[in-house]
Write an enzyme that holds these catalytic residues in place. Structure first.
Site, mmCIF file in Angstrom:
data_model
loop_
_atom_site.group_PDB
_atom_site.id
_atom_site.type_symbol
_atom_site.label_atom_id
_atom_site.label_comp_id
_atom_site.label_asym_id
_atom_site.label_seq_id
_atom_site.Cartn_x
_atom_site.Cartn_y
_atom_site.Cartn_z
ATOM 1 N N GLU A 41 42.637 40.174 51.520
ATOM 2 C CA GLU A 41 42.102 40.417 50.177
ATOM 3 C C GLU A 41 40.756 41.139 50.270
ATOM 4 O O GLU A 41 40.039 41.036 51.260
ATOM 5 C CB GLU A 41 41.914 39.086 49.431
ATOM 6 C CG GLU A 41 43.226 38.396 49.121
ATOM 7 C CD GLU A 41 43.095 37.319 48.040
ATOM 8 O OE1 GLU A 41 42.224 36.443 48.185
ATOM 9 O OE2 GLU A 41 43.861 37.363 47.065
ATOM 10 N N ARG A 62 46.498 45.064 46.531
ATOM 11 C CA ARG A 62 45.417 45.025 45.538
ATOM 12 C C ARG A 62 44.023 45.268 46.111
ATOM 13 O O ARG A 62 43.836 45.410 47.299
ATOM 14 C CB ARG A 62 45.415 43.674 44.834
ATOM 15 C CG ARG A 62 45.292 42.464 45.745
ATOM 16 C CD ARG A 62 45.312 41.171 44.907
ATOM 17 N NE ARG A 62 45.343 39.991 45.736
ATOM 18 C CZ ARG A 62 46.448 39.363 46.134
ATOM 19 N NH1 ARG A 62 47.628 39.812 45.781
ATOM 20 N NH2 ARG A 62 46.372 38.291 46.906
ATOM 21 N N ASP A 63 43.067 45.286 45.177
ATOM 22 C CA ASP A 63 41.625 45.324 45.456
ATOM 23 C C ASP A 63 41.167 46.652 46.053
ATOM 24 O O ASP A 63 40.609 46.699 47.166
ATOM 25 C CB ASP A 63 41.212 44.148 46.375
ATOM 26 C CG ASP A 63 41.694 42.805 45.843
ATOM 27 O OD1 ASP A 63 41.999 42.726 44.636
ATOM 28 O OD2 ASP A 63 41.779 41.842 46.630
ATOM 29 N N TRP A 104 34.397 31.466 33.228
ATOM 30 C CA TRP A 104 34.776 31.626 34.649
ATOM 31 C C TRP A 104 34.478 33.021 35.200
ATOM 32 O O TRP A 104 34.756 34.030 34.555
ATOM 33 C CB TRP A 104 36.283 31.373 34.775
ATOM 34 C CG TRP A 104 36.863 31.821 36.066
ATOM 35 C CD1 TRP A 104 37.240 33.097 36.412
ATOM 36 C CD2 TRP A 104 37.138 31.012 37.213
ATOM 37 N NE1 TRP A 104 37.735 33.117 37.700
ATOM 38 C CE2 TRP A 104 37.682 31.860 38.204
ATOM 39 C CE3 TRP A 104 36.984 29.648 37.491
ATOM 40 C CZ2 TRP A 104 38.079 31.382 39.459
ATOM 41 C CZ3 TRP A 104 37.380 29.183 38.744
ATOM 42 C CH2 TRP A 104 37.919 30.045 39.706
ATOM 43 N N TRP A 128 40.277 29.951 35.995
ATOM 44 C CA TRP A 128 40.834 31.290 36.198
ATOM 45 C C TRP A 128 41.906 31.548 35.141
ATOM 46 O O TRP A 128 42.689 30.658 34.788
ATOM 47 C CB TRP A 128 41.434 31.383 37.616
ATOM 48 C CG TRP A 128 41.841 32.783 37.979
ATOM 49 C CD1 TRP A 128 41.076 33.705 38.617
ATOM 50 C CD2 TRP A 128 43.089 33.414 37.703
ATOM 51 N NE1 TRP A 128 41.768 34.881 38.743
ATOM 52 C CE2 TRP A 128 43.013 34.740 38.191
ATOM 53 C CE3 TRP A 128 44.267 33.017 37.067
ATOM 54 C CZ2 TRP A 128 44.066 35.653 38.087
ATOM 55 C CZ3 TRP A 128 45.307 33.919 36.966
ATOM 56 C CH2 TRP A 128 45.204 35.217 37.473
ATOM 57 N N ASP A 157 35.480 37.220 42.014
ATOM 58 C CA ASP A 157 34.942 38.311 42.849
ATOM 59 C C ASP A 157 33.976 39.279 42.150
ATOM 60 O O ASP A 157 34.234 39.715 41.031
ATOM 61 C CB ASP A 157 36.072 39.227 43.346
ATOM 62 C CG ASP A 157 37.259 38.506 43.869
ATOM 63 O OD1 ASP A 157 37.205 37.284 44.033
ATOM 64 O OD2 ASP A 157 38.275 39.169 44.109
ATOM 65 N N TRP A 196 39.058 29.219 46.934
ATOM 66 C CA TRP A 196 40.363 29.095 46.277
ATOM 67 C C TRP A 196 41.066 27.806 46.702
ATOM 68 O O TRP A 196 40.776 27.257 47.760
ATOM 69 C CB TRP A 196 41.255 30.291 46.609
ATOM 70 C CG TRP A 196 40.814 31.572 45.965
ATOM 71 C CD1 TRP A 196 40.398 32.692 46.608
ATOM 72 C CD2 TRP A 196 40.782 31.876 44.565
ATOM 73 N NE1 TRP A 196 40.097 33.682 45.694
ATOM 74 C CE2 TRP A 196 40.326 33.219 44.439
ATOM 75 C CE3 TRP A 196 41.086 31.164 43.402
ATOM 76 C CZ2 TRP A 196 40.163 33.848 43.205
ATOM 77 C CZ3 TRP A 196 40.928 31.791 42.173
ATOM 78 C CH2 TRP A 196 40.474 33.112 42.081
HETATM 79 C C1 FRU Z 1 40.254 37.435 45.509
HETATM 80 C C2 FRU Z 1 41.308 37.765 44.475
HETATM 81 C C3 FRU Z 1 41.676 39.227 44.563
HETATM 82 C C4 FRU Z 1 42.206 39.506 43.207
HETATM 83 C C5 FRU Z 1 41.334 38.646 42.326
HETATM 84 C C6 FRU Z 1 42.025 38.089 41.118
HETATM 85 O O1 FRU Z 1 39.394 36.419 45.156
HETATM 86 O O2 FRU Z 1 42.430 36.941 44.673
HETATM 87 O O3 FRU Z 1 42.562 39.535 45.610
HETATM 88 O O4 FRU Z 1 42.117 40.850 42.877
HETATM 89 O O5 FRU Z 1 40.854 37.593 43.144
HETATM 90 O O6 FRU Z 1 41.126 37.480 40.255
#
Ligand code: FRU
Length: 504
Positions: A226, A172-173, A46, A73, A49, A301
């Site tokens: 995100e 995050r991110d 898998w 995931w 991002d 998603w």
């Molecule tokens: C976006 C996300 C991010 C996170 C990651 C987790 O696709 O949800 O916000 O960091 O994937 O895999």
């Protein structure tokens, strides 16, 4: 200056274990004909991002969210590959694996982030994610590498331990960049139904100060932003993001101005980065020639309206791929265009071109060569003047009996362009459509990349893109141009078979 690193053994052991799992999957894996051939996929298992995109020491680096233990995931690692030309990728060892109390969790791990060149040290900023007593704990962490392959986590991690008051546990991110010697970081968050981009600054990537909310939703742009990305283009700035809770819109961009004194980004233009079902979390980077390039994850998603599943059961040892890299530019209308990188042309092989325009009549579709089902690039222009046709387009990946097909159709009256994948394979569903604003009523030009299990469609001078997956039977490769009611003229048509040397 040298900085201490910790958890070296735990981290190394976690990477070694993950690598063994990938090796096993690769060795046992059968070749899946649905695996994309010109799009990047992991060796097995898998991905989601793209992370840490950077042009470093004359090479492009692509990191990505990775679950090395299956094609679903799971606890997030960072996979890693590099390239000299953005089209042929060489797989490298896993860069990050969950190993510390701030990133070791089966529903957490090393979430998305970015890479910077800190005086020759390749530095990754990522979100450590764990769940403690049922509560999501997201913190920002640093890992560095001297050789660009082996990464060590910083002993002072997390470098940002708690979200600010305006944020929430969705925090995050990190996307990091430098302006006049100062590092900046934008983080995705949201609170009380309002998606937000939070701004931090730092002198050294280790000590971070909260600046404030750089931009937020006006109530219509989703509840959680995100994968925010921020960059200058022309004399403007762009905030690109993947909003949760904005219906059909999954990757948008805002064009405006940045005030680094107040830390506020104000925008006056908004656009869709790609309106397709499967284009998420695009990240940008700058290359040595000054191009701003984005790559996105080609999937969706389960909270999205059209979601079916990540892939049908027939897809075996892999799941998820990356988009073709696209160059971002600002046009005269203040909107962005996204043109596939020139390097894609190096994949062109056999070529087919019609000698001049030709006319397609209702009930008499024009069959096109199928190049034995290989990935294709196509540029087709339809003349819109002097036709009363209300539905015309292209059938791709069709079965001999016409029972299965993927249809790209345009309606010049409503200016609606759509891709219908509901008959592609008995599994995919949904019709994805977009209104073409800039259509001048003269011509419609479509630029397409068709791989084993996805289509990237670009039009309107690359200001409109529609990308989605479908999983057709490899034998379904009939292709034709059709019109439903009146004749339509195809002004020009070119098709190239595409192939790549190194399978990324
Ligand atoms: C976006 C996300 C991010 C996170 C990651 C987790 O696709 O949800 O916000 O960091 O994937 O895999």
């Amino acid at each position: 200056m040298t900085y201490e690193t910790v958890g070296l053994n735990a981290h190394r052991a976690a990477i070694a274990r993950a690598e063994r799992s990938v090796e096993l999957a690769v060795r046992e894996g059968i070749h899946d004909p649905l695996r994309p051939q010109i799009h990047f996929t992991a060796r097995a298992n898998w991905i989601n991002d793209p992370n840490g995109l950077i042009h470093f020491n004359d090479e492009y680096h692509l990191f990505y969210q990775y679950y090395p233990y299956g094609n679903r995931w799971g606890s997030m690692h960072w996979g890693h590959a590099k390239s000299k030309d953005l089209v042929n990728w060489e797989h490298l060892p896993i860069a990050l694996a969950p190993s510390e109390e701030y990133d070791l969790h089966e529903r957490g791990g090393c979430y998305s982030g970015s890479a910077v060149d800190d005086n020759g040290v390749l530095s990754l900023l990522y979100t450590g994610t764990v769940i403690r007593d049922g509560v999501l704990c997201q913190t920002q962490c640093l890992a560095t590498s001297q050789d660009g392959i082996t990464f060590e986590k910083y002993a002072g991690n997390p470098v940002i331990t708690v979200p600010p008051e305006e944020g929430s546990s969705d925090f995050r991110d990190p996307k990091v960049w430098k302006v006049e010697g100062v590092w900046y970081m934008v983080l995705g968050s949201g609170r009380d139904g309002i998606g937000k981009a939070l701004l931090y600054r730092s002198p050294d990537l280790r000590k971070w100060d909260y600046v404030g909310v750089m931009a937020e939703s006006d109530g219509t742009l989703g509840y959680m932003w995100e994968c925010p990305d921020f960059f200058p283009v022309g004399d403007k700035y762009v905030l690109m993001l993947s909003p949760m809770g904005m219906g059909d819109k999954k990757t948008i961009y805002l064009v405006g101005d940045m005030d680094y004194i107040t830390g506020k980004f104000t925008w006056d233009k908004m656009g869709d980065t790609d309106i397709g079902f499967d284009f998420y979390g695009p990240q940008s980077f700058l290359d040595a020639s000054g191009r701003r390039i984005i790559i996105a994850w080609l999937n969706s998603w389960d909270w999205m309206p059209w979601f079916n599943d990540y892939s049908p059961p027939s897809v075996t040892e892999w799941c998820g791929s990356m988009s073709i890299p696209r160059v971002v530019e600002l046009n005269a209308q203040g909107l962005l265009s996204f043109k596939p990188v020139e390097e894609m042309k190096t994949l062109r092989n056999r070529h087919y071109q019609t000698d001049g325009p030709f006319c397609v009549k209702p009930g008499e579709p024009e069959a096109l060569p199928d190049f034995a089902g290989m990935p294709l690039e196509m540029i087709i222009s339809f003349r819109l003047r002097d036709t009363a046709a209300t539905r015309f387009g292209l059938v791709l990946k069709g079965s001999e009996d016409g029972a299965r097909q993927t249809v790209i159709e345009y309606n010049p009256e409503s200016k609606q362009l759509c891709i219908d994948r509901s008959q592609s394979d008995g599994w995919s569903k949904g019709v994805c459509s977009v209104h073409l604003h800039s259509s001048d009523g003269e011509q419609l030009t479509l630029h397409l990349f068709v791989d084993s299990s996805n289509i990237e469609l670009l039009t309107e001078n690359y200001t409109t893109a529609m990308t989605l997956n479908m999983y057709p039977n490899p034998d379904d490769r009939c292709m034709h141009v059709y019109t439903a009611d009146d004749s339509i003229e195809v002004e020009s048509l070119e098709i190239w078979e595409l192939s790549r040397e190194i399978n990324g």
